[in-house]
Write a protein that holds these residues in place. Structure first.
Motif, PDB file in Angstrom:
ATOM      1  N   ARG A  76       1.044  -1.196   0.111  1.00  0.00           N
ATOM      2  CA  ARG A  76       0.163   0.191  -0.306  1.00  0.00           C
ATOM      3  C   ARG A  76       0.796   1.116  -0.079  1.00  0.00           C
ATOM      4  O   ARG A  76       1.780   1.716   1.048  1.00  0.00           O
ATOM      5  CB  ARG A  76      -1.120   0.247   1.503  1.00  0.00           C
ATOM      6  CG  ARG A  76      -2.000   1.346   1.261  1.00  0.00           C
ATOM      7  CD  ARG A  76      -2.789   1.024   1.840  1.00  0.00           C
ATOM      8  NE  ARG A  76      -2.798   1.405   3.674  1.00  0.00           N
ATOM      9  CZ  ARG A  76      -3.306   1.264   4.411  1.00  0.00           C
ATOM     10  NH1 ARG A  76      -4.624   1.458   4.210  1.00  0.00           N
ATOM     11  NH2 ARG A  76      -3.399   1.668   5.727  1.00  0.00           N
ATOM     12  N   ILE A 139      -8.416   1.418  -3.210  1.00  0.00           N
ATOM     13  CA  ILE A 139      -9.043   1.908  -1.516  1.00  0.00           C
ATOM     14  C   ILE A 139     -10.879   2.173  -2.065  1.00  0.00           C
ATOM     15  O   ILE A 139     -10.342   3.456  -1.910  1.00  0.00           O
ATOM     16  CB  ILE A 139      -8.656   1.614  -0.371  1.00  0.00           C
ATOM     17  CG1 ILE A 139      -7.180   0.645  -0.227  1.00  0.00           C
ATOM     18  CG2 ILE A 139      -9.412   1.306   1.437  1.00  0.00           C
ATOM     19  CD1 ILE A 139      -6.201   0.956   1.266  1.00  0.00           C
ATOM     20  N   GLU A 141     -12.664   5.285  -0.653  1.00  0.00           N
ATOM     21  CA  GLU A 141     -12.685   5.629   1.238  1.00  0.00           C
ATOM     22  C   GLU A 141     -12.906   7.109   1.433  1.00  0.00           C
ATOM     23  O   GLU A 141     -12.522   7.697   2.135  1.00  0.00           O
ATOM     24  CB  GLU A 141     -11.207   5.078   1.790  1.00  0.00           C
ATOM     25  CG  GLU A 141      -9.638   5.352   1.633  1.00  0.00           C
ATOM     26  CD  GLU A 141      -8.725   4.902   2.544  1.00  0.00           C
ATOM     27  OE1 GLU A 141      -9.204   4.362   3.199  1.00  0.00           O
ATOM     28  OE2 GLU A 141      -7.882   4.459   1.717  1.00  0.00           O
ATOM     29  N   GLY A 165     -12.787   0.617   1.975  1.00  0.00           N
ATOM     30  CA  GLY A 165     -11.764   1.344   3.233  1.00  0.00           C
ATOM     31  C   GLY A 165     -12.792   2.591   4.334  1.00  0.00           C
ATOM     32  O   GLY A 165     -12.594   3.304   4.449  1.00  0.00           O
ATOM     33  N   VAL A 166     -13.466   1.522   5.416  1.00  0.00           N
ATOM     34  CA  VAL A 166     -14.571   2.149   6.229  1.00  0.00           C
ATOM     35  C   VAL A 166     -14.069   3.561   7.268  1.00  0.00           C
ATOM     36  O   VAL A 166     -15.308   3.658   7.158  1.00  0.00           O
ATOM     37  CB  VAL A 166     -15.209   0.530   7.036  1.00  0.00           C
ATOM     38  CG1 VAL A 166     -14.343   0.312   8.075  1.00  0.00           C
ATOM     39  CG2 VAL A 166     -16.886   1.126   7.262  1.00  0.00           C
ATOM     40  N   ALA A 167     -12.954   3.497   7.813  1.00  0.00           N
ATOM     41  CA  ALA A 167     -12.579   4.173   8.304  1.00  0.00           C
ATOM     42  C   ALA A 167     -12.246   5.493   7.937  1.00  0.00           C
ATOM     43  O   ALA A 167     -13.374   6.332   8.929  1.00  0.00           O
ATOM     44  CB  ALA A 167     -11.171   3.677   9.244  1.00  0.00           C
ATOM     45  N   ASP A 168     -11.634   5.297   6.634  1.00  0.00           N
ATOM     46  CA  ASP A 168     -11.430   6.583   6.074  1.00  0.00           C
ATOM     47  C   ASP A 168     -12.735   6.724   5.087  1.00  0.00           C
ATOM     48  O   ASP A 168     -12.696   9.077   5.312  1.00  0.00           O
ATOM     49  CB  ASP A 168     -10.354   7.303   4.902  1.00  0.00           C
ATOM     50  CG  ASP A 168      -8.862   7.058   5.960  1.00  0.00           C
ATOM     51  OD1 ASP A 168      -8.922   8.259   6.253  1.00  0.00           O
ATOM     52  OD2 ASP A 168      -7.834   5.943   5.502  1.00  0.00           O
ATOM     53  N   PRO A 229     -11.816  -3.630   6.743  1.00  0.00           N
ATOM     54  CA  PRO A 229     -11.040  -3.302   7.730  1.00  0.00           C
ATOM     55  C   PRO A 229     -12.177  -4.031   9.240  1.00  0.00           C
ATOM     56  O   PRO A 229     -13.243  -2.545   8.750  1.00  0.00           O
ATOM     57  CB  PRO A 229      -9.821  -2.275   7.946  1.00  0.00           C
ATOM     58  CG  PRO A 229     -10.882  -1.140   7.610  1.00  0.00           C
ATOM     59  CD  PRO A 229     -10.582  -1.713   6.284  1.00  0.00           C
ATOM     60  N   TRP A 255     -10.375  -8.034   5.057  1.00  0.00           N
ATOM     61  CA  TRP A 255      -9.136  -7.730   5.308  1.00  0.00           C
ATOM     62  C   TRP A 255      -9.101  -8.218   6.728  1.00  0.00           C
ATOM     63  O   TRP A 255      -9.758  -8.035   7.513  1.00  0.00           O
ATOM     64  CB  TRP A 255      -9.018  -6.178   5.653  1.00  0.00           C
ATOM     65  CG  TRP A 255      -8.653  -5.028   4.256  1.00  0.00           C
ATOM     66  CD1 TRP A 255      -8.673  -5.609   2.923  1.00  0.00           C
ATOM     67  CD2 TRP A 255      -7.645  -4.031   4.434  1.00  0.00           C
ATOM     68  NE1 TRP A 255      -8.513  -4.363   1.996  1.00  0.00           N
ATOM     69  CE2 TRP A 255      -7.960  -3.726   2.674  1.00  0.00           C
ATOM     70  CE3 TRP A 255      -7.819  -2.838   5.156  1.00  0.00           C
ATOM     71  CZ2 TRP A 255      -8.039  -2.188   2.855  1.00  0.00           C
ATOM     72  CZ3 TRP A 255      -7.723  -1.799   5.267  1.00  0.00           C
ATOM     73  CH2 TRP A 255      -7.101  -1.243   3.628  1.00  0.00           C
TER      74      TRP A 255
HETATM   75  C1  GLV Z   1      -8.831   1.517   5.432  1.00  0.00           C
HETATM   76  O1  GLV Z   1      -7.051   1.601   5.043  1.00  0.00           O
HETATM   77  C2  GLV Z   1      -9.823   2.349   6.289  1.00  0.00           C
HETATM   78  O2  GLV Z   1      -9.374   3.757   5.645  1.00  0.00           O
HETATM   79  O3  GLV Z   1     -10.442   1.584   6.759  1.00  0.00           O
END
Ligand code: GLV
Ligand code: MG
Length: 324
Positions: A76, A139, A141, A165-168, A229, A255
Motif C-alpha cells: 500500500r 481503496i 474510502e 476503506g470504512v474508516a477513512d 477493516p 481485510w
Molecule cells: C482503510 O484504509 C480504511 O480507512 O478503512
C-alpha cells in the motif's frame, strides 16, 4: 446479456487480505507463514511520517529476501496528495518489482489518479524489462472516490480489485462514528408499538449502501470487491457477522488487521459444503430439465430456472478455485 463483454481480472484467491505495517519487520515472518491469501505491506496509515523511508527499505528487503510462498503480495503506497507516493512507487517497483503482484492505491478519488500511477508503473516496468505486469487494488474510502467509483473501476487494465476503506470513508463523509467497520446503535429504527405497547429497536448496517455500490462497480468491470477493516479484533462474532454481510452482497474477501481474523475471513469467504452441494444439485436438476426440454422446474419445493444455473455456477466455480 448485453453485447458488452466484461473482461475479468486475473482470478486470484482474495478471501483474506492481511495488513502488515512496513515499519514492523518483526511481523513479516509470521505473516509469511500465515494462511492469508493476500498480504499488503503498508507504507501508508500504519506508518508514522518519520518511519516512511525505513519502512520502504524494510519492504524492499523483505520482498527480495523472504520466502512468501505462493502468497499474492501487495504494497500500500501513500496517497497521491503526499510527497511520499512517488518514491514509494519508484523505489519499490524498481527494487522489488519482480516479487510484487499488486500495488494498493489508498484514497483514490478519480480515474486520473489511477492513470497517473499507471503511467509511472508502466515506465518503470519497461525500463527494468519486467515481463510480469503489476496489478492495482484501489481503496474506495472517500466521498470523491465513491462518487467516481465506476470511472475508477474502469480506469486501467491493471485494475484487479476494489476495497471498502470504512474508516477513512467515515471520516470523509463526516459520519458520526469513531468505530472501524462495526455497527452503530444510532443507525437503527424503532418499530411501531407492539401488542404489549413496547417498541423494538432494529439495528441497521450503516455501511450497506457504500459497500453495495462498490460491489456493483467492481463486478461491472470484472474486478474483485473486497471488504475492508473491522477494527475491534477482540470481537470475533462481530467480525464474522460483518464478513458474512459482505460475502452475501458479493464481496470475495475481507481485510484482516490482526492475524486472528485471517481464519475467519477464509472460512466465511469460502462457500460452505452445504451451499456447494445445493448448487451442484441445482445444476444437475437443470441439466435434466434441459434434456426434457424444460426451462424451469422445481427443486425442494422452489422454482429454479436458467438464472439459477448462473447463481449455482458462481458457488461451484469459487469452490473449485479454493480447492485448486
Ligand atoms: C482503510 O484504509 C480504511 O480507512 O478503512
Ligand atoms: Mg484508509
Amino acid at each position: 446479456m448485453s453485447f458488452h463483454v466484461i473482461q475479468q481480472a486475473p482470478a486470484r484467491l482474495n478471501r483474506s487480505e492481511l495488513a502488515v505495517p512496513g515499519s514492523a519487520p518483526q511481523m513479516f515472518e509470521k505473516a509469511a507463514q500465515s494462511d492469508a491469501d493476500v498480504i499488503f505491506l503498508d507504507l501508508e496509515d500504519a506508518v508514522a511520517p518519520d518511519d516512511k523511508a525505513q519502512a520502504r527499505k524494510n519492504i524492499i528487503k523483505a520482498l527480495n529476501e523472504m520466502d512468501w510462498g505462493k502468497k499474492t503480495m501487495s504494497v500500500r503506497i501513500n496517497g497521491l496528495d503526499t510527497h511520499y507516493m512517488y518514491r514509494d512507487v519508484v523505489d519499490v517497483v524498481e527494487q522489488a518489482g519482480e516479487r510484487l503482484d499488486l500495488i494498493m492505491i489508498p484514497k483514490v478519488g478519480t480515474a486520473a489518479d489511477v492513470y497517473a500511477v499507471d503511467m509511472i508503473v508502466t515506465q518503470i516496468e519497461d525500463a527494468m524489462g519486467y515481463r510480469k505486469r503489476i496489478g492495482f487494488e484501489h481503496i474506495i474510502e472517500t466521498a470523491l472516490g465513491m462518487q467516481n467509483v465506476s470511472e475508477i473501476a474502469a480506469a486501467s487494465k491493471r485494475n484487479e480489485s476494489l476495497h471498502f476503506g470504512v474508516a477513512d470513508y467515515a471520516a470523509s463523509t463526516r459520519a458520526r462514528t469513531t468505530i472501524i467497520g462495526g455497527v452503530n446503535p444510532d443507525y437503527s429504527i424503532l418499530t411501531d408499538p407492539l401488542v404489549d405497547g413496547s417498541r423494538a429497536v432494529h439495528w441497521g448496517d450503516m455501511w450497506h449502501y457504500a459497500l453495495a455500490r462498490m460491489v456493483v462497480a467492481a463486478r461491472a468491470n470484472g474486478l474483485r470487491p473486497v471488504d475492508g477493516p473491522f477494527g475491534d479484533f477482540s470481537d470475533p462474532e462481530g467480525y464474522r457477522a460483518a464478513a458474512r454481510r459482505a460475502a452475501v452482497l458479493g464481496c470475495e474477501g475481507k481485510w484482516a488487521i490482526h492475524p486472528s481474523q485471517i481464519a475467519m475471513a477464509n472460512e466465511v469467504m469460502s462457500p460452505s459444503e452445504a451451499e456447494v452441494t445445493r448448487a451442484k444439485r441445482i445444476l444437475e436438476a437443470m441439466e435434466k430439465a434441459a434434456a426434457e426440454g424444460k426451462g424451469a422446474v422445481s427443486l425442494d419445493g422452489r422454482l429454479i430456472d436458467y438464472a439459477s444455473i448462473r447463481q449455482a455456477e458462481v458457488l461451484v466455480q469459487k469452490a473449485r478455485q479454493i480447492a485448486g
